[in-house]
Design an enzyme around this catalytic site. Sequence first.
Site, PDB file in Angstrom:
ATOM      1  N   LYS A  93      12.136  -8.325  32.313  1.00  0.00           N
ATOM      2  CA  LYS A  93      12.291  -9.297  31.239  1.00  0.00           C
ATOM      3  C   LYS A  93      13.539  -9.114  30.686  1.00  0.00           C
ATOM      4  CE  LYS A  93       7.658 -11.122  30.122  1.00  0.00           C
ATOM      5  NZ  LYS A  93       6.788 -10.223  30.799  1.00  0.00           N
ATOM      6  N   GLU A 115       9.063 -17.391  21.543  1.00  0.00           N
ATOM      7  CA  GLU A 115       7.619 -17.012  21.230  1.00  0.00           C
ATOM      8  C   GLU A 115       7.058 -16.108  22.077  1.00  0.00           C
ATOM      9  OE1 GLU A 115       8.266 -19.951  23.130  1.00  0.00           O
ATOM     10  OE2 GLU A 115       7.129 -19.376  25.118  1.00  0.00           O
ATOM     11  N   SER A 381       7.541  -5.179  39.025  1.00  0.00           N
ATOM     12  CA  SER A 381       8.094  -5.630  37.751  1.00  0.00           C
ATOM     13  C   SER A 381       8.231  -4.883  36.572  1.00  0.00           C
ATOM     14  CB  SER A 381       7.291  -7.093  37.679  1.00  0.00           C
ATOM     15  OG  SER A 381       5.899  -6.862  37.442  1.00  0.00           O
TER      16      SER A 381
HETATM   17  C1  LIG Z   1       5.694 -10.599  31.631  1.00  0.00           C
HETATM   18  C2  LIG Z   1       5.639  -9.696  32.886  1.00  0.00           C
HETATM   19  C3  LIG Z   1       5.349 -10.330  34.180  1.00  0.00           C
HETATM   20  C4  LIG Z   1       5.293 -11.709  34.248  1.00  0.00           C
HETATM   21  O1  LIG Z   1       6.003 -12.425  34.076  1.00  0.00           O
HETATM   22  P1  LIG Z   1       6.798 -13.459  35.139  1.00  0.00           P
HETATM   23  O2  LIG Z   1       7.495 -14.486  34.280  1.00  0.00           O
HETATM   24  O3  LIG Z   1       5.711 -14.310  36.055  1.00  0.00           O
HETATM   25  O4  LIG Z   1       7.650 -12.523  35.976  1.00  0.00           O
HETATM   26  C5  LIG Z   1       5.156  -9.448  35.091  1.00  0.00           C
HETATM   27  N1  LIG Z   1       5.436  -8.283  35.028  1.00  0.00           N
HETATM   28  C6  LIG Z   1       5.527  -7.701  33.953  1.00  0.00           C
HETATM   29  C7  LIG Z   1       5.734  -6.117  34.134  1.00  0.00           C
HETATM   30  C8  LIG Z   1       5.650  -8.450  32.851  1.00  0.00           C
HETATM   31  O5  LIG Z   1       6.112  -7.899  31.677  1.00  0.00           O
END
Ligand SMILES: *Cc1c(COP(=O)(O)O)cnc(C)c1O
Length: 397
Positions: A93, A115, A381
């Site tokens: 993010k 938000e 992610s």
């Molecule tokens: C917020 C988040 C997501 C989901 O958000 P996307 O916009 O779909 O990438 C996925 N993995 C993590 C670790 C997150 O914090």
Amino acid sequence: MSKQSKYQADEKGMYGRFGGAYIPEMLYPNIENLKKVYKEIIDSPAFQQEYKALLKDYVGRPSPLYLAKRLSDKYQTNVYLKREDLNHTGAHKINNTVGQILIAKHMGKQRIIAETGAGQHGVATATACALMGLQCVVYMGEVDIKRQAPNVARMKMLGAEVKAATSGSKTLKDATNEALRDWICNPEDTFYLIGSVVGPHPYPDMVARLQAVISEEIKLQISEKTSKDYPDYVIACVGGGSNAAGSFYHFLDDEKVKLVAVEASGMGVDSGETAATIALGDMGIIHGSKTFLMQSEDGQITEPYSISAGLDYPGIGPQHAHLFDTGRAQFLSATDKEALDAALQLTQLEGIIPALESAHALAALNKMQFQKDEAVVITLSGRGDKDMATYMERFGF
Ligand SMILES: *Cc1c(COP(=O)(O)O)cnc(C)c1O
């Protein structure tokens, strides 16, 4: 990326029949203004220099592409993990919030609003605001404020003001309404920082361009590590879809690369307790964009459910809707249980505790067939520290 790519937004922000900007008239000036300048700013040498420097020295990029040997042995292929979990603040993010803060600064904005649902985007926004010395207001549903106390504390420690949304179900969509109201009232000095590839044009395209650094690096790293300059598969989880969009970006027009997006199906696609938007397949307008979403018979947006807060979103970015529509990407879903199993497996095979969101992408390994010589990239992610309470409860540690 060629300008005519059929997988990218056109001038109106349409991806095929999805996207656009379905917004109240009061928001036109803000959106028009952003639309006019965002590409020019992103492509400018001044922005690129500052953005790349922050990604390197502040975020800690490039994130490694790690060949997970024991996981690869188990699935009889070559599994590479794109380690977004190693970024500052522990997820992808931050790539987006640092980028949008710089765009805001180039536009002369003094005040940032956002938000947040679970608080992860709020924390990433508050982090970038502290870094740049900008005022930060985060809208959050009253119910979510109670559920996500550690993230609320982080935002406050970072200097952000957390404002409670007290209408409706007091969750994410109510916080979104409050943020939009704020933006309408403060068009001059305020920048609205959206956390995924969702919302009215130009947000989906802008956020995808900022997350595209993920696939830019994968492309380079895979050619350093293998005899090919492309991976056979890129797999990522999708909530709104930003880590997936960034992971796919530079491969969209290279049809040799198979793209796989994994949604959260919660207790199961047909259980009523799910966030598998594409699998349910209803079209409508959410957050200013035409896309797939979860709605009741009479068109009300319904509350999604997933064990992972980051995937608990009732829509999906319009580009993903188009990638599904055209068959360019394959969409799978993983249940809470499948994600938990995948998280435990990664932890015990590789010594990496993944975020629950990322664990959904890992769960895809059990649903697919690979060749021995193929390169399978999975975007990790985020890291799992924030999910330890859930892991403790579910695994009984
Ligand atoms: C917020 C988040 C997501 C989901 O958000 P996307 O916009 O779909 O990438 C996925 N993995 C993590 C670790 C997150 O914090």
